[in-house]
Design an enzyme around this catalytic site. Structure first.
Site, mmCIF file in Angstrom:
data_model
loop_
_atom_site.group_PDB
_atom_site.id
_atom_site.type_symbol
_atom_site.label_atom_id
_atom_site.label_comp_id
_atom_site.label_asym_id
_atom_site.label_seq_id
_atom_site.Cartn_x
_atom_site.Cartn_y
_atom_site.Cartn_z
ATOM 1 N N HIS A 1 7.804 -8.074 3.029
ATOM 2 C CA HIS A 1 6.103 -7.328 3.755
ATOM 3 C C HIS A 1 5.747 -8.699 3.184
ATOM 4 O O HIS A 1 5.543 -8.393 1.915
ATOM 5 C CB HIS A 1 6.270 -6.130 3.039
ATOM 6 N N HIS B 1 3.410 -7.664 7.500
ATOM 7 C CA HIS B 1 1.678 -7.575 6.351
ATOM 8 C C HIS B 1 0.826 -8.503 7.065
ATOM 9 O O HIS B 1 -0.270 -7.592 6.870
ATOM 10 C CB HIS B 1 2.436 -8.186 5.157
ATOM 11 N N HIS C 1 0.052 -1.563 0.002
ATOM 12 C CA HIS C 1 0.035 -0.285 0.232
ATOM 13 C C HIS C 1 1.033 1.324 0.443
ATOM 14 O O HIS C 1 0.739 2.294 0.097
ATOM 15 C CB HIS C 1 -1.064 0.145 1.039
#
Length: 270
Positions: free
Chosen positions: A154, A179, A68
């Site tokens: 992640h 994550h 993100h």
């Protein structure tokens, strides 16, 4: 060297908890360097430049991101001017920013920090992180050009995270998974001397669904449909991460332990 790495900061509650706790932890744990994953710091999706600035002002040395990274579009134009924010190195090749950086602690010792995304169950598909991580490990050898080196991996799949840990064993101080927001209990030092944990957990409200108010996720699970907007949970936060102590000569880990402060996950109730 004593390094602290904290998991995904989740929303305003997570930001406030990290901002309040990191300065105290630096003194209490005698920390030399602090890394925080800020992947979900703004409403659970990415981070704004303003929120990144406020976190960095609270004695944090480096912020890492994830899938993100650029959900908050303003960061696209600002990340190049702030080297302490790292997006994953295998993100889109045209993306701004960098996936790795070399920083200095107060004693002038060099610390390599890398951010990379896994590919299993992750969308969209990203470049293969393994050769990119190998290149960085070979370019900045632990115990030579850098005193410590850390990878924020992640990723979704535990198999991919553990594979990365084995891949880096003996060449990095720490491989930490982020994550999935749930702290795992497998923190350990691998055979070659690399500290490892599958997931650091998050800095947010655990009376939730991975940091979100439970109402909407439950509706989606029960109905199979999106009926509303996901909102970060409010309530009593816990910050989660690991403390790693490295050998002064080799840079490899000699100790690793979980750090959990606040909320139900803190074994001391602090």
């Amino acid at each position: 060297m004593r390094l602290l790495m904290l998991g995904d900061v989740m929303g305003r509650v997570g930001r406030d908890a990290v901002s309040a706790q990191v300065p105290e932890l630096r003194r209490k744990l005698e920390l030399d360097f602090v890394i925080v994953n800020a992947e979900n710091a703004t409403q659970g999706r990415g981070i704004t430049s303003a929120h990144a600035k406020k976190l960095l002002e609270c004695e944090i040395d480096c912020l890492t991101l994830g899938d993100h990274s650029f959900d908050q579009r303003g960061l696209l134009s600002d990340i190049d001017s702030e080297p302490r924010i790292l997006r994953p190195m295998n993100f889109a090749r045209a993306a701004p920013g960098k996936g790795a950086g070399i920083f200095s602690d107060a004693k002038g010792r060099k610390v390599l920090v890398m951010s990379a995304l896994g590919r299993v169950f992750m969308q969209p598909p990203f470049d293969d992180p393994f050769p990119l991580v190998r290149q960085m490990m070979e370019r900045h050898r632990l115990g030579g050009g850098v005193s410590a080196s850390v990878l924020d991996f992640h990723a979704e799949a535990t198999s991919e995270k553990t594979a990365m840990g084995q891949f880096c064993d003996g060449s990095l101080s720490l491989v930490a998974g982020t994550h999935t927001h749930i702290p795992t209990a497998d923190h350990r030092i691998l055979k070659g001397g690399t500290g490892y944990v599958t997931d650091l957990g998050m800095c947010g409200v655990y009376d939730s669904v991975i940091g979100m108010n439970p109402a909407e996720p439950l509706k989606r699970f029960l109905s199979g449909m999106r009926t509303g907007k996901l909102e970060p949970a409010t309530g009593d936060p816990t910050i989660c991460g690991v403390l790693v102590v490295t050998d002064d000569d080799t840079g490899l880990a000699v100790a690793i332990e979980p750090v959990r402060v606040g909320g139900a996950l803190d074994p001391d109730g602090g």
